[in-house]
Design a protein around this motif. Structure first.
Motif, PDB file in Angstrom:
ATOM      1  N   ILE A   1      35.883  38.379  45.910  1.00 47.21           N
ATOM      2  CA  ILE A   1      35.501  39.472  45.013  1.00 47.21           C
ATOM      3  C   ILE A   1      35.601  40.811  45.727  1.00 47.21           C
ATOM      4  N   ILE A   2      35.025  40.895  46.901  1.00 39.90           N
ATOM      5  CA  ILE A   2      35.014  42.144  47.658  1.00 39.90           C
ATOM      6  C   ILE A   2      36.435  42.630  47.928  1.00 39.90           C
ATOM      7  N   ALA A   3      37.346  41.688  48.170  1.00 40.87           N
ATOM      8  CA  ALA A   3      38.728  42.057  48.476  1.00 40.87           C
ATOM      9  C   ALA A   3      39.407  42.772  47.314  1.00 40.87           C
ATOM     10  N   GLU A   4      38.907  42.571  46.097  1.00 37.17           N
ATOM     11  CA  GLU A   4      39.536  43.164  44.908  1.00 37.17           C
ATOM     12  C   GLU A   4      38.857  44.463  44.462  1.00 37.17           C
ATOM     13  N   LEU A   5      37.758  44.842  45.089  1.00 33.47           N
ATOM     14  CA  LEU A   5      36.996  46.004  44.643  1.00 33.47           C
ATOM     15  C   LEU A   5      37.308  47.244  45.469  1.00 33.47           C
ATOM     16  N   LEU A   6      37.308  48.376  44.802  1.00 36.83           N
ATOM     17  CA  LEU A   6      37.572  49.654  45.451  1.00 36.83           C
ATOM     18  C   LEU A   6      36.291  50.482  45.481  1.00 36.83           C
ATOM     19  N   PRO A   7      35.683  50.704  46.651  1.00 38.45           N
ATOM     20  CA  PRO A   7      34.508  51.593  46.719  1.00 38.45           C
ATOM     21  C   PRO A   7      34.912  53.013  46.334  1.00 38.45           C
TER      22      PRO A   7
ATOM     23  N   CYS B   1      42.078  54.120  30.844  1.00 41.64           N
ATOM     24  CA  CYS B   1      40.972  53.681  31.713  1.00 41.64           C
ATOM     25  C   CYS B   1      41.497  52.585  32.630  1.00 41.64           C
ATOM     26  N   ARG B   2      41.742  52.939  33.876  1.00 36.30           N
ATOM     27  CA  ARG B   2      42.326  51.990  34.824  1.00 36.30           C
ATOM     28  C   ARG B   2      41.292  51.044  35.423  1.00 36.30           C
ATOM     29  N   TYR B   3      40.026  51.442  35.407  1.00 36.71           N
ATOM     30  CA  TYR B   3      39.007  50.674  36.110  1.00 36.71           C
ATOM     31  C   TYR B   3      37.745  50.506  35.272  1.00 36.71           C
ATOM     32  N   GLN B   4      37.111  49.353  35.468  1.00 31.71           N
ATOM     33  CA  GLN B   4      35.707  49.180  35.131  1.00 31.71           C
ATOM     34  C   GLN B   4      34.927  49.495  36.396  1.00 31.71           C
ATOM     35  N   ALA B   5      33.769  50.118  36.267  1.00 31.94           N
ATOM     36  CA  ALA B   5      33.004  50.552  37.428  1.00 31.94           C
ATOM     37  C   ALA B   5      31.640  49.886  37.444  1.00 31.94           C
TER      38      ALA B   5
ATOM     39  N   ASP C   1      35.794  52.018  29.551  1.00 33.51           N
ATOM     40  CA  ASP C   1      36.303  51.810  28.199  1.00 33.51           C
ATOM     41  C   ASP C   1      37.044  50.480  28.195  1.00 33.51           C
ATOM     42  N   ARG C   2      36.395  49.452  27.699  1.00 36.98           N
ATOM     43  CA  ARG C   2      36.958  48.095  27.753  1.00 36.98           C
ATOM     44  C   ARG C   2      38.287  47.997  27.015  1.00 36.98           C
ATOM     45  N   GLU C   3      38.380  48.661  25.862  1.00 41.07           N
ATOM     46  CA  GLU C   3      39.623  48.596  25.088  1.00 41.07           C
ATOM     47  C   GLU C   3      40.784  49.217  25.853  1.00 41.07           C
ATOM     48  N   SER C   4      40.591  50.419  26.358  1.00 39.73           N
ATOM     49  CA  SER C   4      41.640  51.103  27.108  1.00 39.73           C
ATOM     50  C   SER C   4      41.977  50.339  28.384  1.00 39.73           C
ATOM     51  N   TRP C   5      40.974  49.802  29.039  1.00 36.11           N
ATOM     52  CA  TRP C   5      41.142  49.062  30.295  1.00 36.11           C
ATOM     53  C   TRP C   5      41.993  47.810  30.111  1.00 36.11           C
TER      54      TRP C   5
ATOM     55  N   LEU D   1      30.176  53.749  43.363  1.00 37.58           N
ATOM     56  CA  LEU D   1      30.716  52.777  42.427  1.00 37.58           C
ATOM     57  C   LEU D   1      31.586  51.764  43.150  1.00 37.58           C
ATOM     58  N   LEU D   2      31.800  50.634  42.485  1.00 32.35           N
ATOM     59  CA  LEU D   2      32.810  49.662  42.883  1.00 32.35           C
ATOM     60  C   LEU D   2      33.748  49.497  41.696  1.00 32.35           C
ATOM     61  N   LEU D   3      35.032  49.757  41.900  1.00 33.94           N
ATOM     62  CA  LEU D   3      36.007  49.761  40.817  1.00 33.94           C
ATOM     63  C   LEU D   3      36.875  48.511  40.853  1.00 33.94           C
ATOM     64  N   ILE D   4      37.270  48.054  39.654  1.00 34.10           N
ATOM     65  CA  ILE D   4      38.200  46.936  39.560  1.00 34.10           C
ATOM     66  C   ILE D   4      39.110  47.150  38.369  1.00 34.10           C
ATOM     67  N   ASN D   5      40.402  46.848  38.537  1.00 37.11           N
ATOM     68  CA  ASN D   5      41.318  46.977  37.416  1.00 37.11           C
ATOM     69  C   ASN D   5      41.417  45.651  36.667  1.00 37.11           C
ATOM     70  N   CYS D   6      42.110  45.658  35.555  1.00 40.37           N
ATOM     71  CA  CYS D   6      42.134  44.479  34.680  1.00 40.37           C
ATOM     72  C   CYS D   6      42.851  43.288  35.326  1.00 40.37           C
ATOM     73  N   PRO D   7      44.034  43.453  35.909  1.00 36.34           N
ATOM     74  CA  PRO D   7      44.675  42.296  36.547  1.00 36.34           C
ATOM     75  C   PRO D   7      43.832  41.688  37.661  1.00 36.34           C
ATOM     76  N   GLN D   8      43.170  42.516  38.448  1.00 31.30           N
ATOM     77  CA  GLN D   8      42.304  41.999  39.512  1.00 31.30           C
ATOM     78  C   GLN D   8      41.144  41.203  38.922  1.00 31.30           C
ATOM     79  N   ALA D   9      40.553  41.726  37.852  1.00 28.63           N
ATOM     80  CA  ALA D   9      39.439  41.030  37.211  1.00 28.63           C
ATOM     81  C   ALA D   9      39.886  39.694  36.642  1.00 28.63           C
ATOM     82  N   GLN D  10      41.039  39.666  36.016  1.00 28.92           N
ATOM     83  CA  GLN D  10      41.554  38.417  35.449  1.00 28.92           C
ATOM     84  C   GLN D  10      41.833  37.383  36.534  1.00 28.92           C
ATOM     85  N   GLU D  11      42.328  37.853  37.675  1.00 28.39           N
ATOM     86  CA  GLU D  11      42.585  36.942  38.793  1.00 28.39           C
ATOM     87  C   GLU D  11      41.277  36.354  39.322  1.00 28.39           C
ATOM     88  N   LEU D  12      40.243  37.186  39.396  1.00 24.16           N
ATOM     89  CA  LEU D  12      38.950  36.678  39.853  1.00 24.16           C
ATOM     90  C   LEU D  12      38.352  35.680  38.866  1.00 24.16           C
TER      91      LEU D  12
END
Length: 199
Positions: free
Chosen positions: A24-30, A46-50, A82-86, A104-115
């Motif tokens: 998880i940590i490997a996919e997050l951007l502080p 919206c590139r990231y959920q925070a 913004d979940r829809e835009s993300w 914050l800790l940021l994650i994009n959609c492909p990273q989240a799906q992989e996790l």
């Protein structure tokens, strides 16, 4: 990162392994936001959920007259975006900015799906959060339709007693869908609620 680990364990009522947490940590951007700095502006994708480690943010729209309508108030141990835009990569209608200096800790959609695919507890966390968000949305819709302004404010204070120290009355009024003048009258009319909020 310990805040995120505690959050995952608490939400899933499990203990995440060191190996899975490392994935998880490997996919997050502080990321840090200063007060009044934007995480997202309307028209952007919206590139990231925070995940909010520390601080306070708001998600809102702006109408044709320049009035802000706040939809989400986010503090520690909450996700904001913004979940829809993300997920759809479409332009957002929302703004997200920091009410306080925030970490914050940021994650994009492909990273989240992989996790979700690789870490069972992440899949469970997403399921739990989706369920809770659906319930919260249903309750908020019910309150907006069926409850008086006084009832909405009293429920807000009961659910979020610390928010009045962190968000202005103007922001709270916007979030509740009432005018600042109405909120001021409510606080005068319901001094026991206002006293609880201000304590």
């Amino acid at each position: 990162m310990q805040a995120l680990r505690n959050y995952i364990d608490q939400q899933t009522r499990s203990t995440i392994s060191d190996a899975d947490f490392a994935l998880i940590i490997a996919e997050l951007l502080p990321y840090r936001l200063q007060k009044k700095q934007y995480l997202l502006q309307a028209g952007e994708v919206c590139r990231y959920q925070a995940f909010v480690v520390q601080g306070a943010l708001r998600l809102y729209t702006v109408d044709a007259r320049g009035n802000k309508q706040i939809h989400v108030l986010g503090v520690e141990d909450m996700w904001i975006g913004d979940r829809e835009s993300w997920s759809q990569l479409t332009p957002s209608r929302y703004y997200i900015d920091a009410v306080e200096d925030s970490q914050l800790l940021l994650i994009n959609c492909p990273q989240a799906q992989e996790l979700v695919r690789r870490v069972p507890l992440v899949a469970e966390l997403v399921r739990i959060q989706d369920e809770r968000n659906a319930i919260a949305t249903q309750r908020r819709l019910h309150d907006a339709i069926s409850c008086s302004a006084e009832e909405r404010y009293a429920a807000f204070i009961a659910q979020h007693p610390t928010y009045v120290q962190r968000f202005s009355q103007l922001m709270i009024a916007s979030y509740l869908g009432i005018s600042p003048e109405t909120l001021s009258r409510i606080r005068t009319k319901l001094p026991h609620v206002a006293a609880t909020a201000d304590s």
